[in-house]
Design a protein around this motif. Structure first.
Motif, mmCIF file in Angstrom:
data_model
loop_
_atom_site.group_PDB
_atom_site.id
_atom_site.type_symbol
_atom_site.label_atom_id
_atom_site.label_comp_id
_atom_site.label_asym_id
_atom_site.label_seq_id
_atom_site.Cartn_x
_atom_site.Cartn_y
_atom_site.Cartn_z
ATOM 1 N N THR A 245 0.830 -1.208 0.000
ATOM 2 C CA THR A 245 0.000 0.000 0.000
ATOM 3 C C THR A 245 0.864 1.256 0.000
ATOM 4 O O THR A 245 0.661 2.169 -0.805
ATOM 5 C CB THR A 245 -0.932 0.009 1.226
ATOM 6 N N LEU A 246 1.847 1.298 0.884
ATOM 7 C CA LEU A 246 2.713 2.471 0.959
ATOM 8 C C LEU A 246 3.649 2.563 -0.243
ATOM 9 O O LEU A 246 3.924 3.654 -0.738
ATOM 10 C CB LEU A 246 3.521 2.441 2.255
ATOM 11 N N LEU A 247 4.124 1.426 -0.720
ATOM 12 C CA LEU A 247 5.013 1.444 -1.884
ATOM 13 C C LEU A 247 4.290 2.008 -3.097
ATOM 14 O O LEU A 247 4.846 2.820 -3.847
ATOM 15 C CB LEU A 247 5.516 0.030 -2.172
ATOM 16 N N ASN A 248 3.042 1.615 -3.298
ATOM 17 C CA ASN A 248 2.260 2.157 -4.408
ATOM 18 C C ASN A 248 1.978 3.642 -4.213
ATOM 19 O O ASN A 248 1.987 4.420 -5.167
ATOM 20 C CB ASN A 248 0.952 1.383 -4.552
ATOM 21 N N LEU A 249 1.727 4.036 -2.982
ATOM 22 C CA LEU A 249 1.448 5.437 -2.697
ATOM 23 C C LEU A 249 2.660 6.313 -3.031
ATOM 24 O O LEU A 249 2.537 7.356 -3.683
ATOM 25 C CB LEU A 249 1.061 5.594 -1.229
ATOM 26 N N PHE A 250 3.841 5.882 -2.613
ATOM 27 C CA PHE A 250 5.040 6.650 -2.914
ATOM 28 C C PHE A 250 5.434 6.539 -4.383
ATOM 29 O O PHE A 250 6.115 7.418 -4.916
ATOM 30 C CB PHE A 250 6.193 6.225 -2.002
ATOM 31 N N THR A 251 5.002 5.474 -5.052
ATOM 32 C CA THR A 251 5.224 5.374 -6.494
ATOM 33 C C THR A 251 4.449 6.459 -7.229
ATOM 34 O O THR A 251 4.961 7.068 -8.184
ATOM 35 C CB THR A 251 4.810 3.986 -7.012
ATOM 36 N N LEU A 252 3.229 6.728 -6.795
ATOM 37 C CA LEU A 252 2.456 7.824 -7.385
ATOM 38 C C LEU A 252 3.185 9.147 -7.189
ATOM 39 O O LEU A 252 3.229 9.994 -8.085
ATOM 40 C CB LEU A 252 1.063 7.883 -6.762
ATOM 41 N N ARG A 253 3.754 9.330 -6.012
ATOM 42 C CA ARG A 253 4.506 10.552 -5.744
ATOM 43 C C ARG A 253 5.735 10.640 -6.665
ATOM 44 O O ARG A 253 6.048 11.712 -7.200
ATOM 45 C CB ARG A 253 4.936 10.583 -4.284
ATOM 46 N N ALA A 254 6.432 9.522 -6.872
ATOM 47 C CA ALA A 254 7.611 9.524 -7.732
ATOM 48 C C ALA A 254 7.232 9.872 -9.170
ATOM 49 O O ALA A 254 7.939 10.636 -9.844
ATOM 50 C CB ALA A 254 8.305 8.160 -7.676
ATOM 51 N N LEU A 255 6.116 9.345 -9.647
ATOM 52 C CA LEU A 255 5.643 9.679 -10.995
ATOM 53 C C LEU A 255 5.285 11.159 -11.080
ATOM 54 O O LEU A 255 5.539 11.817 -12.088
ATOM 55 C CB LEU A 255 4.430 8.822 -11.353
#
Length: 378
Positions: A245-255
């Protein structure tokens, strides 16, 4: 001889696409002139050096604000530090020419550029937000988000506090947040212009965990306390599904940081009623105003699925061993047995299978070996 064969099978069920199984090769294609696996390893070796160059962008312990700066400023700073650490001008000239003046655009039809972009994004995520991932996971694991039988998860104080925590975090990451009555958290990275109206790509995760069984935990590993144990982070939900959940959330931030033009919105759906009988991914999908083009169930084992933990077991045979089947041509394959397993509240409607195999060598009866002894990677 090694071949990769793609099979497509439709099942007579009135559901949308459920399972999409694919594999990204660890080595580049024959046309590629860059060792992409070596590139990734070299970035890991140089990570501490790159982190030092990125120090002003890394959030310190106790800080609440994630620094934004100018659009793409942080990601460009990362690319500059990474390309310098790699000595890319001489070692990876093609990548240097493409990414040294990165403006959000690159040749998406170029396999090397596209794969390198994925490697850079993943490394940027760990360089800038690696510490944040552990800090936020430590907080998220503390919430005892399991079903207590006597109340709905959406009414459970632990679930509500976990959702409030995630909504606040997503807002500070600059993402759009909608809380659907504490049953689903909808977090969106929206593109500019008309692409914002396109069918979204959805990623599904959940914060519900199984109720801890006392004898499976000990004094060194508490279920609701994130612990580094024998080199691994241990805690209820770190693997399924609070960590993803957190990894996907921070992936959105990275994009968002990279400023890559998106063809469609990317939506992360976080559910509370996933392992509860009668519930599933559809509970969260029903909250969306627009049907997504594809849903990735980003669980610990990351199945590509419309269903929770959706998987497919397929037995595949060679045409050489199926000569009695009419219409089977040489170098084609026939799926004669399939079953879905470990699939919570989901049934596949369509499955795509990528098969990699090696023909038997030094065999007196290759047809028999292919059918009875062959082991595929699916």
């Amino acid at each position: 001889m090694r071949r990769i064969v793609k099979l497509r099978v439709r099942l007579p069920l009135k559901l949308l696409i459920v399972t999409l199984a694919g594999f990204a090769l660890l080595t580049p294609s024959a046309e590629a002139q860059i060792d992409l696996l070596g590139l990734r390893e070299q970035l890991e070796i140089e990570r501490s050096t790159i982190r030092q160059s990125m120090s002003k962008w890394i959030r310190a312990e106790g800080e609440q604000v994630f620094r934004d700066g100018k659009p793409q400023e942080a990601f460009r700073a990362y690319l500059s530090a990474a390309l310098t650490a790699l000595d890319a001008k001489s070692e990876y000239p093609e990548l240097h020419d493409t990414f040294a003046r990165f403006d959000g655009n690159f040749d998406v039809d170029n396999d090397v550029h596209r794969d390198a972009m994925g490697i850079f994004l993943g490394d940027y995520l760990m360089v800038r937000y690696g510490d944040d991932l552990i800090r936020e996971l430590r907080t998220l694991v503390k919430f005892e988000t399991y079903n207590n039988v006597w109340e709905r998860n959406s009414e459970n104080l632990e679930f509500r506090e976990a959702f409030d925590f995630l909504a606040d975090l997503a807002g500070r990451l600059g993402l759009q947040v909608t809380n659907h009555e504490y049953e689903t958290l909808e977090i969106t990275l929206a593109p500019d212009g008309g692409a914002a109206q396109s069918e979204p790509l959805a990623m599904f995760t959940h914060i519900e965990v199984m109720k801890p069984v006392a004898y499976k935990w000990d004094e060194e590993t508490k279920p609701f306390l994130l612990t580094l144990h024998n080199g691994r982070w241990v805690g209820s939900g770190t693997y399924a599904d609070k960590g993803p959940t957190l990894l996907n959330l921070f992936t959105l931030r990275a994009l968002r940081d990279a400023g890559i033009p998106l063809a469609r919105p990317i939506v992360q759906l976080i559910g509370t009623t996933t392992s509860t009988s009668g519930a599933g991914v559809h509970t969260s999908l029903e909250k969306l105003t627009q049907e997504p083009s594809l849903v990735l169930a980003a669980d610990g084992t990351f199945p590509y699925s419309r269903g929770q933990m959706g998987r497919l077991l397929a037995r595949v045979s060679s045409a050489r061993g199926m000569k009695s089947i009419a219409g089977i041509q040489p170098e084609t394959f026939y799926i004669y047995k399939m079953s879905a397993f470990w699939s919570m509240n989901a049934i596949p409607a369509e499955t795509r299978v990528w098969v990699m195999f090696e023909e038997p060598e030094n065999s007196l009866n290759p047809s028999l070996d292919i059918v009875n002894k062959w082991r595929g990677v699916t």
